[in-house]
Design a protein around this motif. Sequence first.
Motif, mmCIF file in Angstrom:
data_model
loop_
_atom_site.group_PDB
_atom_site.id
_atom_site.type_symbol
_atom_site.label_atom_id
_atom_site.label_comp_id
_atom_site.label_asym_id
_atom_site.label_seq_id
_atom_site.Cartn_x
_atom_site.Cartn_y
_atom_site.Cartn_z
ATOM 1 N N LYS A 407 44.516 31.147 41.775
ATOM 2 C CA LYS A 407 43.691 30.431 41.844
ATOM 3 C C LYS A 407 41.994 31.597 42.904
ATOM 4 O O LYS A 407 41.350 31.433 42.374
ATOM 5 C CB LYS A 407 42.847 29.062 42.857
ATOM 6 N N GLU A 408 42.989 32.481 42.700
ATOM 7 C CA GLU A 408 42.603 33.800 43.610
ATOM 8 C C GLU A 408 41.855 34.331 42.577
ATOM 9 O O GLU A 408 42.695 35.017 41.930
ATOM 10 C CB GLU A 408 42.896 34.088 44.454
ATOM 11 N N LYS A 409 40.272 34.447 41.786
ATOM 12 C CA LYS A 409 39.661 35.786 41.220
ATOM 13 C C LYS A 409 40.327 36.987 41.053
ATOM 14 O O LYS A 409 40.930 37.359 39.891
ATOM 15 C CB LYS A 409 38.895 35.322 40.666
ATOM 16 N N ASP A 410 40.758 37.724 41.889
ATOM 17 C CA ASP A 410 41.063 38.918 41.396
ATOM 18 C C ASP A 410 42.822 38.836 41.530
ATOM 19 O O ASP A 410 43.096 39.992 40.422
ATOM 20 C CB ASP A 410 40.842 39.631 43.296
ATOM 21 N N ASN A 411 43.949 38.249 42.107
ATOM 22 C CA ASN A 411 44.191 37.771 41.371
ATOM 23 C C ASN A 411 44.963 37.774 40.157
ATOM 24 O O ASN A 411 45.355 38.563 39.756
ATOM 25 C CB ASN A 411 45.918 36.667 42.466
ATOM 26 N N ALA A 412 44.334 36.984 39.369
ATOM 27 C CA ALA A 412 44.049 35.944 38.459
ATOM 28 C C ALA A 412 44.109 37.567 37.609
ATOM 29 O O ALA A 412 44.757 37.490 36.528
ATOM 30 C CB ALA A 412 43.442 35.181 38.066
ATOM 31 N N ASN A 413 42.908 38.180 37.807
ATOM 32 C CA ASN A 413 42.826 39.724 37.337
ATOM 33 C C ASN A 413 43.378 40.041 37.137
ATOM 34 O O ASN A 413 43.888 41.292 35.416
ATOM 35 C CB ASN A 413 40.879 40.171 37.963
ATOM 36 N N ARG A 414 43.950 40.917 38.122
ATOM 37 C CA ARG A 414 44.942 41.602 37.849
ATOM 38 C C ARG A 414 46.843 41.272 37.621
ATOM 39 O O ARG A 414 46.882 41.852 36.736
ATOM 40 C CB ARG A 414 45.956 41.771 39.241
ATOM 41 N N ILE A 415 47.130 39.906 37.173
ATOM 42 C CA ILE A 415 47.946 39.336 36.335
ATOM 43 C C ILE A 415 47.678 39.817 35.236
ATOM 44 O O ILE A 415 48.767 39.704 34.066
ATOM 45 C CB ILE A 415 48.582 38.022 37.145
ATOM 46 N N PHE A 416 46.870 39.335 35.309
ATOM 47 C CA PHE A 416 46.199 38.825 33.981
ATOM 48 C C PHE A 416 46.207 40.430 32.842
ATOM 49 O O PHE A 416 46.717 41.004 32.129
ATOM 50 C CB PHE A 416 44.229 39.126 32.959
ATOM 51 N N ASP A 417 45.804 41.821 33.647
ATOM 52 C CA ASP A 417 45.196 42.265 33.752
ATOM 53 C C ASP A 417 46.935 43.707 33.245
ATOM 54 O O ASP A 417 47.796 44.320 31.775
ATOM 55 C CB ASP A 417 44.858 43.871 34.189
ATOM 56 N N GLU A 418 48.431 43.262 33.905
ATOM 57 C CA GLU A 418 49.916 43.257 33.711
ATOM 58 C C GLU A 418 50.429 42.723 32.644
ATOM 59 O O GLU A 418 50.820 43.251 31.668
ATOM 60 C CB GLU A 418 50.737 43.043 34.683
ATOM 61 N N VAL A 419 49.656 41.189 32.055
ATOM 62 C CA VAL A 419 50.389 40.951 30.897
ATOM 63 C C VAL A 419 49.607 41.475 29.733
ATOM 64 O O VAL A 419 50.255 41.874 28.669
ATOM 65 C CB VAL A 419 50.085 39.675 30.985
ATOM 66 N N LYS A 420 48.331 41.904 29.873
ATOM 67 C CA LYS A 420 47.960 42.671 28.402
ATOM 68 C C LYS A 420 48.200 43.818 28.506
ATOM 69 O O LYS A 420 48.201 44.562 27.062
ATOM 70 C CB LYS A 420 46.219 43.228 28.615
#
Length: 448
Positions: A407-420
């Motif tokens: 739910k934390e935007k920074d966490n979501a963005n960081r994990i998205f970049d990792e998955v990418k």
Amino acid sequence: MNITQEKINDLNAVVKIKIAPEDYTEKVDKSIKEQAKKSNLPGFRKGMVPAAHIKKMFGKSILVEEINSLLSETLNKHLTDNKVEILGQPLPVIDDTKDFKWDNTDEFEFNYELGLAPVINVDVTSKDKFVKYSVKADEETLAARIKNIRRSYGKMTNPEVSADDDVLYAELAQLSPDGSVFEGGINHTGSIRLDQVADKKILKSLIGLKKDDVVELDLQKTFDKNEVIIAKLLDIAEEDAKELQSKFQVTIKNVNRLEESDLNQEFFDKLFGAGEVTDEAGFTTRITEEVESMFQQDADRKLQNDIYTKLIESVKIELPDAFLRKWLKATNEKLTDEELAEGYDDFAKNLKWTLIENKLIKDNNIEIKYEDVFQTAKQRLDAQFRMYSPAPMPEDQLAEYTATFLKEKDNANRIFDEVKAIKVFEYIQSVATLDQKDIAYNKFIELK
């Protein structure tokens, strides 16, 4: 309204936007009327302020706001409609020769610099070769892990004489240069962990001590100038610990020892669940699997770094460096010229990798789904929790933690970049040639 784009070269362009009164008058009048309905000014009933009065008082600021809004919408639409791929953000060109009246009769012209994304070609084939290591647990590393786990579930004892890995509970008194106790200096009772002592000669001197023994220590040498350990030991700030030069008188108050847990069924059940492991061989097998799983993460990171390095070096990418430096300065007011000079190469390298990633994703239709992001976040949290307890967290509780985490935007963005990144590396590995190689962990770490 008129908008044109002038290409300076393959990496730079200028967008010119011309705005006439007929482009903004209606919007400005509408904003003035809306503000008149909401205004509550002395001498007027709420909502009954004449529009002319609002225009006289706030007309210029309303005009500026509407022009800025119109510029933003127009520029974004131009970039989207014309599929202009840019780096950073458009930068307004400052022109001190223009002096607008801001009286609703001006014809405005604004120019914006663009840093254009370069056209690149990324071609990964079976001719690209990399080593994929399978890291095995060597005896020393496995023994150390088993010892730590057994101690985590062991019991505390107080032997008479200190030995390896014990903890010395002691009073530490700061000394003056002449060797006497410094009056008004640091005096604190803390725990000295012998497994944190970096100097082998000092460690040897701390083995065989008993209650009430007194020794003199140079803490900087003892802990290899580790201000974090020293600060915690003396209960002082890390900044102070870093500058500390005094030696200390150490008076042993107690020797603490964490005994290793017995390899019995009670221990196995605590660790893995009832009946999951029933003997020492099964215990060793499970721990071996655990540490080799962690080692494999290190091996995967090395493979990814090897791929990253090769592609960064082999894919030809030119960047609008002058524009990007200007953009970084414009968007980071506290960034000094020295910091920019020191950090720009790393910034450019990361930007190049992002361009490579995006190109591979686009050309090969690589999908990134929310489920991938969720599962990756859950794995990362599970690994963190296992650092404190080898026993797994219940699935439903772990899933709840993961949902909250994302739910934390920074966490979501960081994990998205990792998955990418993971998806891109998986694709590269699927088409490149991987040379599989087994290696012991103690040899693998020499490769890093």
